[in-house]
Design a protein around this motif. Structure first.
Motif, PDB file in Angstrom:
ATOM      1  N   THR A   1      -1.301   3.515  -4.438  1.00  0.00           N
ATOM      2  CA  THR A   1       0.146   3.306  -4.470  1.00  0.00           C
ATOM      3  C   THR A   1       0.744   3.464  -3.080  1.00  0.00           C
ATOM      4  O   THR A   1       1.603   2.675  -2.670  1.00  0.00           O
ATOM      5  CB  THR A   1       0.802   4.296  -5.453  1.00  0.00           C
ATOM      6  N   ALA A   2       0.301   4.475  -2.330  1.00  0.00           N
ATOM      7  CA  ALA A   2       0.799   4.688  -0.967  1.00  0.00           C
ATOM      8  C   ALA A   2       0.479   3.489  -0.079  1.00  0.00           C
ATOM      9  O   ALA A   2       1.309   3.067   0.729  1.00  0.00           O
ATOM     10  CB  ALA A   2       0.204   5.963  -0.383  1.00  0.00           C
ATOM     11  N   ALA A   3      -0.695   2.916  -0.232  1.00  0.00           N
ATOM     12  CA  ALA A   3      -1.075   1.753   0.565  1.00  0.00           C
ATOM     13  C   ALA A   3      -0.209   0.548   0.211  1.00  0.00           C
ATOM     14  O   ALA A   3       0.211  -0.202   1.093  1.00  0.00           O
ATOM     15  CB  ALA A   3      -2.548   1.436   0.364  1.00  0.00           C
ATOM     16  N   LYS A   4       0.086   0.364  -1.089  1.00  0.00           N
ATOM     17  CA  LYS A   4       0.937  -0.752  -1.501  1.00  0.00           C
ATOM     18  C   LYS A   4       2.354  -0.592  -0.960  1.00  0.00           C
ATOM     19  O   LYS A   4       2.971  -1.557  -0.501  1.00  0.00           O
ATOM     20  CB  LYS A   4       0.959  -0.863  -3.028  1.00  0.00           C
ATOM     21  N   LEU A   5       2.889   0.636  -1.038  1.00  0.00           N
ATOM     22  CA  LEU A   5       4.238   0.881  -0.522  1.00  0.00           C
ATOM     23  C   LEU A   5       4.296   0.663   0.986  1.00  0.00           C
ATOM     24  O   LEU A   5       5.264   0.106   1.502  1.00  0.00           O
ATOM     25  CB  LEU A   5       4.687   2.305  -0.871  1.00  0.00           C
ATOM     26  N   ALA A   6       3.264   1.102   1.692  1.00  0.00           N
ATOM     27  CA  ALA A   6       3.228   0.907   3.143  1.00  0.00           C
ATOM     28  C   ALA A   6       3.163  -0.580   3.473  1.00  0.00           C
ATOM     29  O   ALA A   6       3.813  -1.044   4.419  1.00  0.00           O
ATOM     30  CB  ALA A   6       2.026   1.635   3.737  1.00  0.00           C
ATOM     31  N   GLN A   7       2.413  -1.340   2.690  1.00  0.00           N
ATOM     32  CA  GLN A   7       2.287  -2.777   2.931  1.00  0.00           C
ATOM     33  C   GLN A   7       3.632  -3.469   2.728  1.00  0.00           C
ATOM     34  O   GLN A   7       4.030  -4.320   3.511  1.00  0.00           O
ATOM     35  CB  GLN A   7       1.240  -3.369   1.989  1.00  0.00           C
ATOM     36  N   ARG A   8       4.363  -3.061   1.689  1.00  0.00           N
ATOM     37  CA  ARG A   8       5.665  -3.677   1.413  1.00  0.00           C
ATOM     38  C   ARG A   8       6.684  -3.358   2.503  1.00  0.00           C
ATOM     39  O   ARG A   8       7.544  -4.166   2.808  1.00  0.00           O
ATOM     40  CB  ARG A   8       6.194  -3.218   0.060  1.00  0.00           C
ATOM     41  N   SER A   9       6.611  -2.144   3.049  1.00  0.00           N
ATOM     42  CA  SER A   9       7.595  -1.747   4.060  1.00  0.00           C
ATOM     43  C   SER A   9       7.189  -2.171   5.466  1.00  0.00           C
ATOM     44  O   SER A   9       7.932  -1.959   6.413  1.00  0.00           O
ATOM     45  CB  SER A   9       7.801  -0.227   4.016  1.00  0.00           C
ATOM     46  N   GLY A  10       6.004  -2.758   5.615  1.00  0.00           N
ATOM     47  CA  GLY A  10       5.570  -3.220   6.926  1.00  0.00           C
ATOM     48  C   GLY A  10       4.898  -2.147   7.768  1.00  0.00           C
ATOM     49  O   GLY A  10       4.542  -2.393   8.921  1.00  0.00           O
ATOM     50  N   GLU A  11       4.737  -0.950   7.229  1.00  0.00           N
ATOM     51  CA  GLU A  11       4.072   0.132   7.964  1.00  0.00           C
ATOM     52  C   GLU A  11       2.557  -0.039   7.854  1.00  0.00           C
ATOM     53  O   GLU A  11       2.063  -0.665   6.930  1.00  0.00           O
ATOM     54  CB  GLU A  11       4.459   1.489   7.368  1.00  0.00           C
ATOM     55  N   PRO A  12       1.822   0.543   8.792  1.00  0.00           N
ATOM     56  CA  PRO A  12       0.365   0.493   8.649  1.00  0.00           C
ATOM     57  C   PRO A  12      -0.062   1.326   7.441  1.00  0.00           C
ATOM     58  O   PRO A  12       0.501   2.396   7.192  1.00  0.00           O
ATOM     59  CB  PRO A  12      -0.163   1.092   9.956  1.00  0.00           C
ATOM     60  N   PRO A  13      -1.037   0.846   6.689  1.00  0.00           N
ATOM     61  CA  PRO A  13      -1.465   1.605   5.507  1.00  0.00           C
ATOM     62  C   PRO A  13      -2.169   2.896   5.900  1.00  0.00           C
ATOM     63  O   PRO A  13      -2.706   3.002   7.003  1.00  0.00           O
ATOM     64  CB  PRO A  13      -2.423   0.657   4.793  1.00  0.00           C
ATOM     65  N   PRO A  14      -2.159   3.881   5.019  1.00  0.00           N
ATOM     66  CA  PRO A  14      -2.890   5.118   5.300  1.00  0.00           C
ATOM     67  C   PRO A  14      -4.384   4.828   5.454  1.00  0.00           C
ATOM     68  O   PRO A  14      -4.884   3.854   4.899  1.00  0.00           O
ATOM     69  CB  PRO A  14      -2.642   5.995   4.072  1.00  0.00           C
ATOM     70  N   ALA A  15      -5.065   5.645   6.210  1.00  0.00           N
ATOM     71  CA  ALA A  15      -6.507   5.451   6.417  1.00  0.00           C
ATOM     72  C   ALA A  15      -7.227   5.600   5.080  1.00  0.00           C
ATOM     73  O   ALA A  15      -7.172   6.642   4.451  1.00  0.00           O
ATOM     74  CB  ALA A  15      -7.033   6.462   7.419  1.00  0.00           C
ATOM     75  N   GLN A  16      -7.849   4.537   4.659  1.00  0.00           N
ATOM     76  CA  GLN A  16      -8.536   4.540   3.375  1.00  0.00           C
ATOM     77  C   GLN A  16      -9.496   3.365   3.360  1.00  0.00           C
ATOM     78  O   GLN A  16      -9.273   2.375   4.042  1.00  0.00           O
ATOM     79  CB  GLN A  16      -7.525   4.412   2.231  1.00  0.00           C
TER      80      GLN A  16
END
Length: 137
Positions: free
Chosen positions: A69-84
């Motif tokens: 979920t954090a990665a999806k939210l980061a993708q939508r907001s244009g931020e780099p995704p968490p390391a995963q």
């Protein structure tokens, strides 16, 4: 750009056919693998190939629903995704294993055959209506 060779250990995954007990897929809730619809929901062409990535060891830490979920939210907001590590790899050693092992089938068969014999006995008793013989003293 310079071309790079990449080696992947993976299995090409096909679509599944759901049984009558499996609910329909909805956007974001996938109960069975439907490769064309999954691809289209990700903005990819319907003929995209789905790969199961294989690994000798699981990524550390494995993805959790919260990290996805954090990665999806980061993708939508244009931020780099968490390391995963995405997608989550499957262990190579588990590729040929079954979720229901063959030795479990013997136990299941014994239970169902026993239930069938008991049910047949009850049915036979009701159909023949034979009285219970009791010893009279």
């Amino acid at each position: 750009e310079k071309a790079h060779n990449v080696k992947l250990d993976c299995i090409i995954r096909g679509s599944e056919s759901p049984s009558s007990f499996v609910p329909d897929n909805t956007e974001g809730s996938w109960f069975w693998v439907d490769v064309p619809h999954i691809a289209m929901s990700c903005g990819l062409p319907a003929d995209t190939v789905l790969l199961d990535v294989l690994s000798d060891q699981l990524p550390t830490p494995p993805p959790t629903p919260a990290s996805i979920t954090a990665a999806k939210l980061a993708q939508r907001s244009g931020e780099p995704p968490p390391a995963q590590t995405f997608p989550a790899a499957r262990l190579k050693a588990e590729v040929n294993t079954f979720s229901v092992m063959p030795e479990d089938h013997l136990g299941y068969a014994a239970v169902w055959y026993t239930l069938a014999v008991c049910l047949f006995g009850i049915y036979y008793r009701l159909v023949t209506k034979r009285p219970i013989k009791r010893a009279i003293k």
